[in-house]
Design a protein around this motif. Structure first.
Motif, PDB file in Angstrom:
ATOM      1  N   LEU A   1       0.828  -1.205   0.000  1.00 46.30           N
ATOM      2  CA  LEU A   1       0.000   0.000   0.000  1.00 46.30           C
ATOM      3  C   LEU A   1       0.861   1.252   0.000  1.00 46.30           C
ATOM      4  CD1 LEU A   1      -2.724  -1.073   2.558  1.00 46.30           C
ATOM      5  CD2 LEU A   1      -2.991  -0.851   0.082  1.00 46.30           C
ATOM      6  N   SER A   2       0.430   2.235  -0.742  1.00 39.58           N
ATOM      7  CA  SER A   2       1.107   3.528  -0.772  1.00 39.58           C
ATOM      8  C   SER A   2       0.770   4.288   0.500  1.00 39.58           C
ATOM      9  CB  SER A   2       0.646   4.315  -2.000  1.00 39.58           C
ATOM     10  OG  SER A   2       1.075   5.640  -1.928  1.00 39.58           O
ATOM     11  N   PHE A   3       1.780   4.926   1.080  1.00 41.36           N
ATOM     12  CA  PHE A   3       1.543   5.693   2.304  1.00 41.36           C
ATOM     13  C   PHE A   3       0.698   6.933   2.037  1.00 41.36           C
ATOM     14  CE2 PHE A   3       5.518   3.419   3.273  1.00 41.36           C
ATOM     15  CZ  PHE A   3       5.077   2.714   4.380  1.00 41.36           C
ATOM     16  N   SER A   4       0.702   7.411   0.809  1.00 43.34           N
ATOM     17  CA  SER A   4      -0.038   8.631   0.481  1.00 43.34           C
ATOM     18  C   SER A   4      -1.444   8.354  -0.047  1.00 43.34           C
ATOM     19  CB  SER A   4       0.744   9.442  -0.554  1.00 43.34           C
ATOM     20  OG  SER A   4       0.876   8.699  -1.751  1.00 43.34           O
ATOM     21  N   ALA A   5      -1.823   7.086  -0.112  1.00 41.06           N
ATOM     22  CA  ALA A   5      -3.149   6.755  -0.642  1.00 41.06           C
ATOM     23  C   ALA A   5      -4.245   7.237   0.304  1.00 41.06           C
ATOM     24  CB  ALA A   5      -3.267   5.254  -0.847  1.00 41.06           C
ATOM     25  N   PRO A   6      -5.286   7.837  -0.254  1.00 38.75           N
ATOM     26  CA  PRO A   6      -6.402   8.262   0.595  1.00 38.75           C
ATOM     27  C   PRO A   6      -7.180   7.042   1.083  1.00 38.75           C
ATOM     28  CG  PRO A   6      -6.966   8.571  -1.703  1.00 38.75           C
ATOM     29  CD  PRO A   6      -5.535   8.121  -1.668  1.00 38.75           C
TER      30      PRO A   6
END
Length: 153
Positions: free
Chosen positions: A92-97
Motif C-alpha cells: 500500500l502507498s503511504f499517500s493513498a487516501p
C-alpha cells in the motif's frame, strides 16, 4: 439507482494477505484494484493493480524508464519475485487516501462524485447501521458507467 442496487460481490483481501496471492487474484479476475479490509472486515484501502505493477519494477527503472531496455527478458520474467514474502500492507502507498465508502441509500451521482473526487476505480458500499458495519459489495467505475449509459438510452 441507489448504491445498494449497484453493489456487486467483489474480491477482497486483508492487510496481512500474501501480496503474490493478491496479485494473482487481480490478474485472474482482471480487477482494476482490490478492496483491502482491516482486521474487523471494514474497508481500509484500495490497492490499484498499477500500484502492484509499480512494486514489480525496480526503482532505478521507475526513475529512468530508458533503463528498462537494458534489462534482459530472463530478468524481466522474474519481476514478480519482488512480491514474495510481502503482505498487502507492504504494497500500500503511504499517500493513498482512505477508500471511498458509500451508504446503501446513496445515489448513483453521489457514488460517481466520490469516485471522481479521489480518482478511485471502485467504491465500497457499507451498511453502517449493521453491527460493526457490513460490507454489502463494491461498485466499480466500469459497472457504474455501464448502468448510467443503460439508463441514458
Amino acid at each position: 439507482m441507489r448504491a445498494r442496487d449497484l453493489a456487486v460481490e467483489y474480491e477482497t483481501v486483508g492487510l496481512d494477505s500474501d501480496a503474490l496471492d493478491a496479485a494473482r487474484l487481480m490478474a485472474e479476475h482482471r480487477l482494476p484494484a482490490m478492496l483491502v479490509l482491516d482486521e474487523r472486515g471494514a474497508p481500509k484501502a484500495i490497492l490499484p493493480a498499477s500500484q502492484m505493477i509499480k512494486i514489480l519494477v525496480p526503482g532505478y527503472v521507475v526513475e529512468d524508464p530508458t533503463l528498462a531496455a537494458v534489462v534482459d527478458e530472463r530478468h524481466a520474467d522474474r519481476l514478480c519475485e519482488a512480491l514474495k514474502g510481502r503482505t498487502v500492507r507492504d504494497c500500500l502507498s503511504f499517500s493513498a487516501p482512505p477508500p471511498a465508502v458509500a451508504a446503501p441509500d446513496d445515489t448513483a451521482l453521489e457514488v460517481a462524485a466520490q469516485m471522481a473526487q479521489i480518482r478511485s476505480p471502485l467504491v465500497a458500499v457499507v451498511d453502517k447501521e449493521a453491527p460493526g458495519g457490513r460490507l454489502l459489495g463494491v461498485i466499480t467505475a466500469s459497472h457504474l458507467l455501464e448502468r448510467l449509459l443503460a439508463a441514458a438510452t
